[in-house]
Design an enzyme around this catalytic site. Structure first.
Site, PDB file in Angstrom:
ATOM      1  CB  THR A 147      15.867  25.944  27.602  1.00  0.00           C
ATOM      2  OG1 THR A 147      16.063  25.670  28.837  1.00  0.00           O
ATOM      3  CG2 THR A 147      15.876  27.170  26.922  1.00  0.00           C
ATOM      4  CB  VAL A 163      28.292  15.986  20.130  1.00  0.00           C
ATOM      5  CG1 VAL A 163      29.694  16.902  20.070  1.00  0.00           C
ATOM      6  CG2 VAL A 163      28.367  14.706  20.961  1.00  0.00           C
ATOM      7  N   GLY A 198      21.762  26.095  24.028  1.00  0.00           N
ATOM      8  CA  GLY A 198      20.581  26.891  24.102  1.00  0.00           C
ATOM      9  C   GLY A 198      19.242  26.229  23.285  1.00  0.00           C
ATOM     10  CE  LYS A 234      28.544  19.171  25.149  1.00  0.00           C
ATOM     11  NZ  LYS A 234      28.584  20.666  25.263  1.00  0.00           N
TER      12      LYS A 234
HETATM   13  N1  HSE Z   1      26.861  24.017  28.986  1.00  0.00           N
HETATM   14  C1  HSE Z   1      27.201  23.735  27.699  1.00  0.00           C
HETATM   15  C2  HSE Z   1      27.985  24.837  27.107  1.00  0.00           C
HETATM   16  C3  HSE Z   1      26.135  23.487  26.676  1.00  0.00           C
HETATM   17  O1  HSE Z   1      28.300  25.930  27.698  1.00  0.00           O
HETATM   18  O2  HSE Z   1      28.451  24.694  25.827  1.00  0.00           O
HETATM   19  C4  HSE Z   1      25.450  22.026  26.995  1.00  0.00           C
HETATM   20  O3  HSE Z   1      26.495  21.127  27.025  1.00  0.00           O
END
Ligand code: HSE
Length: 445
Positions: A28, A146, A321, A219
């Site tokens: 993606t 992040v 995304g 993060k």
């Molecule tokens: N899976 C993460 C989220 C996005 O739901 O924010 C990628 O770190």
């Protein structure tokens, strides 16, 4: 420790010279990076000072990607692509740790600047990657690692480099924020809202990394490292996910004027002797409904920074995304490509402060404790005395009927994790307490 004095100046390729780019991964994010690079190629040339030239995209299975990209750009040999002489920058958007680590190290050693969106990789191996970047005098950028599109790595690394950061707290996982927000607004339970998050494409088929807090912990490690000029890895982060949060917890929080969010909390602590340390933790947290982070709904992310001179700052936006992540990757591409053209290098990691990581038991916070107790004379006094015996002061106590028992909801003043844990374990063993239903930390007041 990294110092700029160790570096030699990179004179750059010169204005107008092309910057060759290799992309590892065509999911993606990789696809969006390629599309936007192509669509805005003239803008990139102007912003960089020379054209960006895509030299290849490495994938594990070429068949799967056939037709999505010019045939001569696709390769399943990532290492050969990285080592090509005409590749100046390598973008890693594969995910995972071991394989991308090998590729990123190889790229850095070969003198290529690297842009990665891989939080797990950076949170686990920043020291090694940063040393390799220093040794080769190239850039290592990871804004997208992040909170995707939200610029927070750059502001911490550059804009706030002159300030003293006290804390960085945030909603850095969209999946869990979607689930908790949906539970809060509909009263539904965790399983149903996880199913909805999955159906809508927010949660992965295996949602473990999100719902158990591991994604947010990576993060948090990156944010704490940048904010406190100290190397913090994901293993240093206390981590608790949202799988035990019930609709009763949400309801009780609401009644008391709070909402529950999965927060990553990175703080600088100072003990009684003035000794400083760092705490980084991820856990469900009650915050007042009027707190700026409480209004972050759906799958949005937000990061709240408190700094001595800047005061309070909030960064808000899309934390996941293809498009939002590509925005952050492309920003890093422009930065690294400019350095390739004009010369020089962005400042590397700053870890000079090298603060110790506080023992989790020494971390102070407040708690919201929901328990079921025997409903008889003296029970409330007995429970209050258990808290006071550990030096924990109670702020509010609310009692509700629960059949033949009573439901007690206790909110404490600030207490240490170790004192609270001892109190809760004694309460669990006590014959007057039928069950401790939940213990949720409370912040932001
Ligand atoms: N899976 C993460 C989220 C996005 O739901 O924010 C990628 O770190």
């Amino acid at each position: 420790m990294t110092t700029t004095a160790q570096r030699t100046y990179n004179p750059g390729k010169g204005v107008g010279e092309p910057v060759g780019i290799a992309i590892l991964g065509h999911g993606t994010v990789g696809r969006e990076v390629v599309r936007l690079m192509h669509e805005y190629s003239e803008d990139f040339t102007q912003r960089i000072g020379g054209p960006l030239e895509l030299k290849g995209v490495a994938v594990s299975d070429k068949e799967k990607h056939r037709g999505t990209l010019a045939e001569d750009l696709l390769t399943d040999d990532a290492m050969s692509l990285i080592e090509r002489d005409d590749v100046d920058l390598v973008v890693e958007v594969i995910g995972g740790i071991d394989y991308p680590r090998k590729l990123v190290l190889a790229a850095l050693k070969a003198g290529k600047s690297v842009i990665t969106a891989n939080k797990a990789l950076v949170a686990a191996h920043a020291a090694e990657l940063s040393e390799a970047a220093d040794a080769a005098n190239v850039d290592l950028y990871f804004e997208a690692a992040v909170a995707a599109a939200i610029p927070v790595v750059g502001p911490l690394r550059r804009s706030l480099a002159g300030d003293q950061i006290e804390s960085v707290s945030g909603i850095v996982n969209g999946t869990t924020n979607f689930i908790l927000d949906a539970m809060d607004s509909t009263g539904a339970n965790y399983d149903d809202m996880l199913a909805e998050a999955t159906a809508l494409g927010y949660a992965e088929a295996d949602p473990t990394a999100d719902v158990e807090g591991y994604d947010a912990a990576s993060k948090a490690a990156i944010l704490a490292s940048l904010a406190f000029h100290t190397r913090v890895t994901a293993d240093d982060v206390y981590c608790e996910g949202i799988t035990n949060i019930t609709s009763q917890d949400i309801e009780a929080a609401k009644k008391a004027g709070y909402t529950i969010k999965l927060l990553a909390i990175c703080e600088k602590l100072t003990d009684a002797e003035g000794k400083k340390s760092i705490s980084a933790r991820v856990h469900p947290t009650l915050i007042p409904r009027e707190h700026p982070l409480a209004s972050v709904s759906k799958s949005f992310n937000a990061i709240f920074v408190e700094a001595e001179a800047a005061g309070r700052l909030m960064f808000y936006g899309n934390g996941a995304g293809g498009n939002p992540t590509a925005s952050a990757v492309l920003g890093d591409i422009v930065g690294a490509a400019r350095n390739k053209v004009h010369g020089g290098r962005a400042p590397g990691d700053s870890t000079y402060a090298n603060l110790p990581i506080a023992d989790f038991g020494e971390v102070p916070t407040r708690y919201h404790i929901d328990m079921e107790v025997i409903d008889r004379t003296g029970v409330l006094a007995e429970i209050a005395s258990r808290f006071s015996a550990e030096g924990i002061s109670l702020r509010t106590v609310r009692q509700e009927e629960a059949g033949e028992n009573a439901r007690l909801i206790v909110v404490t003043h600030t207490a240490l994790e170790s004192d609270l844990a001892r109190t809760v374990s004694q309460l669990q063993e006590s014959e007057i307490v039928k069950s401790v239903n939940s213990v949720i930390r409370l912040e932001g007041e």
